[in-house]
Design a protein around this motif. Structure first.
Motif, mmCIF file in Angstrom:
data_model
loop_
_atom_site.group_PDB
_atom_site.id
_atom_site.type_symbol
_atom_site.label_atom_id
_atom_site.label_comp_id
_atom_site.label_asym_id
_atom_site.label_seq_id
_atom_site.Cartn_x
_atom_site.Cartn_y
_atom_site.Cartn_z
ATOM 1 N N GLN A 1 0.809 -1.221 0.000
ATOM 2 C CA GLN A 1 0.000 0.000 0.000
ATOM 3 C C GLN A 1 0.844 1.275 0.000
ATOM 4 O O GLN A 1 0.309 2.371 -0.167
ATOM 5 N N VAL A 2 2.146 1.131 0.182
ATOM 6 C CA VAL A 2 3.028 2.301 0.265
ATOM 7 C C VAL A 2 2.956 3.094 -1.034
ATOM 8 O O VAL A 2 3.031 2.537 -2.125
ATOM 9 N N GLN A 3 2.767 4.387 -0.873
ATOM 10 C CA GLN A 3 2.674 5.355 -1.971
ATOM 11 C C GLN A 3 1.432 5.171 -2.834
ATOM 12 O O GLN A 3 1.317 5.795 -3.881
ATOM 13 N N ASN A 4 0.507 4.325 -2.426
ATOM 14 C CA ASN A 4 -0.750 4.162 -3.145
ATOM 15 C C ASN A 4 -1.644 5.344 -2.786
ATOM 16 O O ASN A 4 -2.070 5.491 -1.652
ATOM 17 N N ARG A 5 -1.916 6.175 -3.739
ATOM 18 C CA ARG A 5 -2.691 7.388 -3.480
ATOM 19 C C ARG A 5 -4.186 7.215 -3.762
ATOM 20 O O ARG A 5 -4.968 8.115 -3.521
ATOM 21 N N GLY A 6 -4.547 6.061 -4.284
ATOM 22 C CA GLY A 6 -5.966 5.808 -4.535
ATOM 23 C C GLY A 6 -6.725 5.693 -3.231
ATOM 24 O O GLY A 6 -6.187 5.280 -2.213
ATOM 25 N N TRP A 7 -7.990 6.060 -3.257
ATOM 26 C CA TRP A 7 -8.777 5.985 -2.035
ATOM 27 C C TRP A 7 -10.202 5.573 -2.354
ATOM 28 O O TRP A 7 -10.783 6.014 -3.334
ATOM 29 N N SER A 8 -10.738 4.712 -1.530
ATOM 30 C CA SER A 8 -12.131 4.284 -1.636
ATOM 31 C C SER A 8 -12.554 3.756 -0.278
ATOM 32 O O SER A 8 -11.719 3.544 0.603
ATOM 33 N N SER A 9 -13.829 3.533 -0.131
ATOM 34 C CA SER A 9 -14.293 2.971 1.135
ATOM 35 C C SER A 9 -13.724 1.563 1.324
ATOM 36 O O SER A 9 -13.415 1.161 2.446
ATOM 37 N N MET A 10 -13.538 0.825 0.227
ATOM 38 C CA MET A 10 -12.976 -0.517 0.329
ATOM 39 C C MET A 10 -11.551 -0.455 0.886
ATOM 40 O O MET A 10 -11.174 -1.261 1.733
ATOM 41 N N ARG A 11 -10.777 0.502 0.427
ATOM 42 C CA ARG A 11 -9.416 0.643 0.948
ATOM 43 C C ARG A 11 -9.463 1.027 2.428
ATOM 44 O O ARG A 11 -8.628 0.574 3.217
ATOM 45 N N ALA A 12 -10.401 1.848 2.804
ATOM 46 C CA ALA A 12 -10.521 2.230 4.214
ATOM 47 C C ALA A 12 -10.782 1.001 5.082
ATOM 48 O O ALA A 12 -10.171 0.853 6.152
ATOM 49 N N TYR A 13 -11.661 0.104 4.649
ATOM 50 C CA TYR A 13 -11.919 -1.132 5.404
ATOM 51 C C TYR A 13 -10.654 -1.981 5.473
ATOM 52 O O TYR A 13 -10.318 -2.529 6.519
ATOM 53 N N HIS A 14 -9.970 -2.094 4.343
ATOM 54 C CA HIS A 14 -8.733 -2.869 4.265
ATOM 55 C C HIS A 14 -7.690 -2.327 5.239
ATOM 56 O O HIS A 14 -7.125 -3.074 6.044
ATOM 57 N N ASP A 15 -7.432 -1.029 5.155
ATOM 58 C CA ASP A 15 -6.389 -0.420 5.977
ATOM 59 C C ASP A 15 -6.720 -0.502 7.460
ATOM 60 O O ASP A 15 -5.842 -0.777 8.281
ATOM 61 N N GLN A 16 -7.978 -0.285 7.810
ATOM 62 C CA GLN A 16 -8.358 -0.357 9.215
ATOM 63 C C GLN A 16 -8.231 -1.781 9.742
ATOM 64 O O GLN A 16 -7.744 -2.000 10.851
ATOM 65 N N ALA A 17 -8.648 -2.756 8.951
ATOM 66 C CA ALA A 17 -8.536 -4.150 9.378
ATOM 67 C C ALA A 17 -7.068 -4.557 9.531
ATOM 68 O O ALA A 17 -6.712 -5.288 10.466
ATOM 69 N N LEU A 18 -6.220 -4.079 8.627
ATOM 70 C CA LEU A 18 -4.790 -4.379 8.709
ATOM 71 C C LEU A 18 -4.186 -3.773 9.976
ATOM 72 O O LEU A 18 -3.492 -4.457 10.736
ATOM 73 N N LEU A 19 -4.455 -2.510 10.211
ATOM 74 C CA LEU A 19 -3.956 -1.856 11.418
ATOM 75 C C LEU A 19 -4.473 -2.564 12.668
ATOM 76 O O LEU A 19 -3.713 -2.836 13.599
ATOM 77 N N ASP A 20 -5.752 -2.885 12.684
ATOM 78 C CA ASP A 20 -6.335 -3.562 13.845
ATOM 79 C C ASP A 20 -5.674 -4.907 14.108
ATOM 80 O O ASP A 20 -5.497 -5.305 15.269
ATOM 81 N N GLU A 21 -5.274 -5.611 13.046
ATOM 82 C CA GLU A 21 -4.610 -6.905 13.239
ATOM 83 C C GLU A 21 -3.229 -6.727 13.855
ATOM 84 O O GLU A 21 -2.842 -7.476 14.753
ATOM 85 N N PHE A 22 -2.490 -5.724 13.388
ATOM 86 C CA PHE A 22 -1.193 -5.442 14.029
ATOM 87 C C PHE A 22 -1.414 -5.140 15.515
ATOM 88 O O PHE A 22 -0.709 -5.671 16.378
ATOM 89 N N LEU A 23 -2.381 -4.310 15.813
ATOM 90 C CA LEU A 23 -2.647 -3.927 17.202
ATOM 91 C C LEU A 23 -3.145 -5.116 18.018
ATOM 92 O O LEU A 23 -2.764 -5.276 19.185
ATOM 93 N N ARG A 24 -3.979 -5.952 17.423
ATOM 94 C CA ARG A 24 -4.504 -7.129 18.127
ATOM 95 C C ARG A 24 -3.362 -8.051 18.556
ATOM 96 O O ARG A 24 -3.408 -8.663 19.625
#
Length: 85
Positions: free
Chosen positions: A29-52
């Motif tokens: 995802q580095v330097q990926n400037r595209g944005w959508s609600s799908m990416r928001a779900y993806h990024d939040q789930a990824l971050l949450d897994e690191f935190l979990r």
């Protein structure tokens, strides 16, 4: 609050991954400037897994915003993500 179905799908996929795989997903995802609600779900789930998993994400997450400006690596002894470059 109930999570969106796409968030749940990403979260389940990430829960089955090893940490190096999660890092690879992050780095894709580095330097990926595209944005959508799908990416928001993806990024939040990824971050949450690191935190979990108790991984320190301070190098890329300030508590409100996640940064995909630089790739990261996982530092096992300190259980944290480290920015590369």
């Amino acid at each position: 609050m109930q999570q969106h179905i796409y968030y749940i799908r990403f979260a389940l996929r990430f829960a089955d991954m090893q940490i190096p795989e999660l890092v690879t997903v992050f780095n894709a995802q580095v330097q990926n400037r595209g944005w959508s609600s799908m990416r928001a779900y993806h990024d939040q789930a990824l971050l949450d897994e690191f935190l979990r998993r108790g991984i320190n994400t301070a190098a890329v997450f300030d508590g409100k915003t996640i940064s995909f400006a630089h790739p990261v690596r996982y530092d096992l002894p300190d259980n944290k993500l480290i920015v590369i470059g």
